[in-house]
Design a protein around this motif. Structure first.
Motif, PDB file in Angstrom:
ATOM      1  N   GLY A 209      73.043  75.891  31.137  1.00  0.00           N
ATOM      2  CA  GLY A 209      72.490  76.657  32.044  1.00  0.00           C
ATOM      3  C   GLY A 209      71.345  76.451  32.693  1.00  0.00           C
ATOM      4  O   GLY A 209      70.534  76.570  33.775  1.00  0.00           O
ATOM      5  N   GLU A 210      70.577  75.312  31.594  1.00  0.00           N
ATOM      6  CA  GLU A 210      69.302  74.418  32.167  1.00  0.00           C
ATOM      7  C   GLU A 210      69.900  72.872  32.558  1.00  0.00           C
ATOM      8  O   GLU A 210      70.501  72.790  32.119  1.00  0.00           O
ATOM      9  N   GLU A 211      68.654  72.488  32.589  1.00  0.00           N
ATOM     10  CA  GLU A 211      68.457  70.907  33.248  1.00  0.00           C
ATOM     11  C   GLU A 211      69.087  69.823  32.009  1.00  0.00           C
ATOM     12  O   GLU A 211      69.733  69.152  32.103  1.00  0.00           O
ATOM     13  N   CYS A 212      68.841  70.302  30.825  1.00  0.00           N
ATOM     14  CA  CYS A 212      68.976  68.965  30.302  1.00  0.00           C
ATOM     15  C   CYS A 212      69.318  69.578  28.875  1.00  0.00           C
ATOM     16  O   CYS A 212      69.712  69.428  27.718  1.00  0.00           O
ATOM     17  N   ALA A 213      70.707  70.158  29.980  1.00  0.00           N
ATOM     18  CA  ALA A 213      72.060  71.044  28.746  1.00  0.00           C
ATOM     19  C   ALA A 213      72.363  69.890  28.164  1.00  0.00           C
ATOM     20  O   ALA A 213      73.127  68.623  28.536  1.00  0.00           O
ATOM     21  N   ARG A 214      73.240  70.276  26.990  1.00  0.00           N
ATOM     22  CA  ARG A 214      73.666  68.973  25.888  1.00  0.00           C
ATOM     23  C   ARG A 214      75.000  69.469  25.971  1.00  0.00           C
ATOM     24  O   ARG A 214      75.937  69.861  25.474  1.00  0.00           O
ATOM     25  N   LEU A 215      75.580  68.044  26.994  1.00  0.00           N
ATOM     26  CA  LEU A 215      77.373  68.434  27.362  1.00  0.00           C
ATOM     27  C   LEU A 215      78.025  67.569  26.302  1.00  0.00           C
ATOM     28  O   LEU A 215      79.077  68.136  26.409  1.00  0.00           O
ATOM     29  N   ASN A 216      77.534  66.572  25.613  1.00  0.00           N
ATOM     30  CA  ASN A 216      78.113  65.660  24.405  1.00  0.00           C
ATOM     31  C   ASN A 216      77.604  66.077  23.088  1.00  0.00           C
ATOM     32  O   ASN A 216      76.545  66.724  23.326  1.00  0.00           O
ATOM     33  N   PHE A 217      78.517  66.065  22.269  1.00  0.00           N
ATOM     34  CA  PHE A 217      77.986  66.780  20.636  1.00  0.00           C
ATOM     35  C   PHE A 217      77.122  65.729  20.023  1.00  0.00           C
ATOM     36  O   PHE A 217      76.247  65.687  18.968  1.00  0.00           O
ATOM     37  N   ASP A 218      76.846  64.015  20.490  1.00  0.00           N
ATOM     38  CA  ASP A 218      75.920  63.515  20.480  1.00  0.00           C
ATOM     39  C   ASP A 218      74.689  62.813  20.856  1.00  0.00           C
ATOM     40  O   ASP A 218      74.470  62.433  20.976  1.00  0.00           O
ATOM     41  N   GLN A 219      74.488  63.975  21.939  1.00  0.00           N
ATOM     42  CA  GLN A 219      73.666  63.839  22.808  1.00  0.00           C
ATOM     43  C   GLN A 219      72.386  64.397  22.167  1.00  0.00           C
ATOM     44  O   GLN A 219      71.714  66.285  22.251  1.00  0.00           O
ATOM     45  N   THR A 220      70.927  63.949  22.532  1.00  0.00           N
ATOM     46  CA  THR A 220      69.699  64.132  22.089  1.00  0.00           C
ATOM     47  C   THR A 220      69.378  65.185  23.073  1.00  0.00           C
ATOM     48  O   THR A 220      69.242  64.671  24.426  1.00  0.00           O
ATOM     49  N   ILE A 221      68.607  66.000  23.038  1.00  0.00           N
ATOM     50  CA  ILE A 221      67.434  67.274  23.717  1.00  0.00           C
ATOM     51  C   ILE A 221      66.370  66.366  23.961  1.00  0.00           C
ATOM     52  O   ILE A 221      65.202  65.811  24.769  1.00  0.00           O
ATOM     53  N   HIS A 222      65.776  66.282  22.436  1.00  0.00           N
ATOM     54  CA  HIS A 222      64.091  65.798  22.480  1.00  0.00           C
ATOM     55  C   HIS A 222      63.657  64.546  22.457  1.00  0.00           C
ATOM     56  O   HIS A 222      62.490  64.388  21.710  1.00  0.00           O
ATOM     57  N   GLY A 223      65.020  63.924  22.252  1.00  0.00           N
ATOM     58  CA  GLY A 223      64.616  62.125  22.441  1.00  0.00           C
ATOM     59  C   GLY A 223      64.422  61.688  20.924  1.00  0.00           C
ATOM     60  O   GLY A 223      63.371  60.619  21.137  1.00  0.00           O
ATOM     61  N   TRP A 224      64.653  61.689  20.436  1.00  0.00           N
ATOM     62  CA  TRP A 224      64.767  60.981  18.791  1.00  0.00           C
ATOM     63  C   TRP A 224      65.325  59.925  19.099  1.00  0.00           C
ATOM     64  O   TRP A 224      66.532  59.571  19.295  1.00  0.00           O
ATOM     65  N   ARG A 225      64.487  58.631  18.233  1.00  0.00           N
ATOM     66  CA  ARG A 225      64.926  57.242  18.240  1.00  0.00           C
ATOM     67  C   ARG A 225      64.899  57.173  17.080  1.00  0.00           C
ATOM     68  O   ARG A 225      64.087  57.420  16.426  1.00  0.00           O
ATOM     69  N   TYR A 226      65.920  56.389  16.506  1.00  0.00           N
ATOM     70  CA  TYR A 226      66.248  55.782  14.875  1.00  0.00           C
ATOM     71  C   TYR A 226      65.469  54.516  14.868  1.00  0.00           C
ATOM     72  O   TYR A 226      65.209  53.955  15.342  1.00  0.00           O
ATOM     73  N   HIS A 227      64.457  54.513  13.708  1.00  0.00           N
ATOM     74  CA  HIS A 227      63.639  53.259  13.378  1.00  0.00           C
ATOM     75  C   HIS A 227      64.274  52.837  12.216  1.00  0.00           C
ATOM     76  O   HIS A 227      64.095  53.032  11.268  1.00  0.00           O
ATOM     77  N   PRO A 228      64.414  51.958  11.782  1.00  0.00           N
ATOM     78  CA  PRO A 228      65.586  51.232  10.718  1.00  0.00           C
ATOM     79  C   PRO A 228      63.776  51.358  10.156  1.00  0.00           C
ATOM     80  O   PRO A 228      63.189  50.476  10.143  1.00  0.00           O
ATOM     81  N   SER A 229      63.770  51.074   8.101  1.00  0.00           N
ATOM     82  CA  SER A 229      63.103  50.657   7.735  1.00  0.00           C
ATOM     83  C   SER A 229      63.175  49.406   7.007  1.00  0.00           C
ATOM     84  O   SER A 229      64.272  49.107   7.006  1.00  0.00           O
TER      85      SER A 229
END
Length: 433
Positions: A209-229
């Motif tokens: 019900g919000e603008e940022c609703a997660r429609l797919n299970f692999d969709q991030t809302i908080h914008g986390w990014r993976y940085h390889p070590s």
């Protein structure tokens, strides 16, 4: 205790799971504390009368009689004592709107602990959590849409898989009841209430019900990014890029610190199947090395030739692959994680704020990598033996050319079948618009 020892108007009830609670039918008051204790009962009676009196005043002052019927409102109360005296813990339940409310201003930090973000302050979103809490305490649901979502999409955010939804639909068809929150209907409404709790929890975590609703299970809302070590950058090529595939799969399962039980169980089942195949091939390779070293011209007792050293290392690598595979399979079979909470607890323990689940990805890639290194080393031992014993130029040229052709075709197949994305680039999971 006995029924005769209960105060007038109060009855003892048993929750289907076995918990004992007490109910006052006339005032629709519920509590789990021992009302047979006179001091505790006195606190409950005082707080009950005080809270309903305050509620009556609020309804009158705010003119809420049209939306809130005090005769239907239920009260759950639990006095608690500390060094300062007695504290009244309570909440009201409005059955008609399936919501919880309090007389005091309250931010709901305990309820909203599973979610974060600026939208927590929006009343429209908070209402989802209050409805979730109401269904949890109530313990017919619309299951057709989630089932269709699973059948038409492989990225559904529904908390239940297609088989579970099918079983729930079968059970719901056999339940002819209306979900009400009351003393007579609580037993009948338990199962639908539990289903609704599961769905409302999913609505809450996915910001429905919000603008940022997660429609797919692999969709991030908080914008986390993976940085390889640096460890991942070094280990990925050495482990035949297996950690890259594993870390992508793991990051699709554990999104925004929320685990998908269905996707986690699917991942574990696939991993177990892969480990069993790896163990089988590693066992064959182990036998091949033992047979290769049994050749008199290979194992001449010196133990210093290239073919011997390569075969020894291949044998050790295949043995390591078998041992790790057995350990992982045994761990998954004994340490079952069939709930989202257990999966999230396990994954969160290995989660790095910046590098995600790459440590777990590297660990899960080791059996496959050891098997591949065992094959490469066995191939090196075989070629060394062949080159050392063959003196014919035609044989060297023909077999060498064939080996080069096979290597080129194999490399071409691996390259064209790879995922068409960067191997170690910084990537974020799909984000809401």
């Amino acid at each position: 205790f006995s029924e005769d020892s209960l105060p007038d108007g109060w009855t003892a009830q048993r929750h289907p799971e076995g918990a004992l609670y007490f109910m006052h039918s006339d005032s629709k008051t519920f509590t789990e504390v021992n009302i047979c204790n006179e001091e505790i009962f006195g606190d409950i009676e005082y707080f009950r009368d005080f809270l309903f009196s305050e509620l009556q005043g609020e309804i009158h002052n705010r003119n809420l009689s049209g939306s809130l019927n005090i005769d239907e409102v239920q009260l759950v109360v639990e006095p608690k004592g500390d060094h300062q005296g007695v504290i009244c813990c309570y909440y009201f339940v409005n059955p008609s709107s399936r919501s919880l409310f309090w007389l005091d201003d309250w931010q709901g930090d305990e309820i909203f602990r599973d979610c974060r973000g600026s939208r927590l302050r929006y009343p429209s979103y908070q209402k989802l959590m209050y409805a979730l809490s109401c269904w949890f305490n109530a313990q017919v649901v619309f299951l057709t849409m989630p089932t269709a979502d699973h059948l038409t999409s492989n990225r559904s955010s529904c908390p239940l898989n297609a088989d579970e939804l099918k079983n729930y639909l079968t059970l719901i068809d056999k339940i002819s009841c209306i979900v009400l929150i009351g003393p007579q209907e609580s037993q009948q409404g338990l199962f639908p209430g539990r289903i609704m709790h599961t769905f409302y929890n999913n609505y809450f975590l996915n910001f429905h019900g919000e603008e940022c609703a997660r429609l797919n299970f692999d969709q991030t809302i908080h914008g986390w990014r993976y940085h390889p070590s640096s460890l991942m950058t070094v280990c990925a090529p050495l482990l035949f890029m297996a950690p890259v595939t594993s870390v992508r799969s793991l990051h699709r399962i554990f999104v925004d610190d929320i685990a998908s039980r269905e996707k986690w169980n699917t991942f574990v089942n696939k991993l177990n199947s892969q480990l069993q195949d790896t163990n089988l091939l590693a066992t064959v390779l182990l036998n091949a090395n033992v047979g290769f070293l049994a050749i008199q011209s290979v194992d001449n007792g010196g133990g210093t030739t290239l073919r011997q050293l390569a075969s020894y290392m291949s044998l050790v690598a295949s043995l390591a692959s078998i041992v790790l595979g057995l350990v992982f399979v045994g761990h998954h079979r004994t340490e079952t994680r069939n709930t989202a909470f257990q999966a999230a607890k396990f994954l969160d323990r290995l989660q790095h704020k910046r590098h995600g689940l790459e440590t777990l990805a590297i660990i899960y890639s080791l059996p496959y990598a050891f098997l591949m290194w065992g094959m490469v080393l066995f191939f090196a031992a075989f070629v060394s033996e062949w080159c050392g014993n063959s003196r014919d130029v035609k044989s060297l040229a023909s077999v060498g050319g064939f080996l080069f052709l096979v290597a080129c075709l194999g490399a071409w197949c691996i390259w064209t079948s790879r995922e068409q994305t960067g191997l170690l680039v910084v990537r974020s999971r799909p984000r809401a618009g």
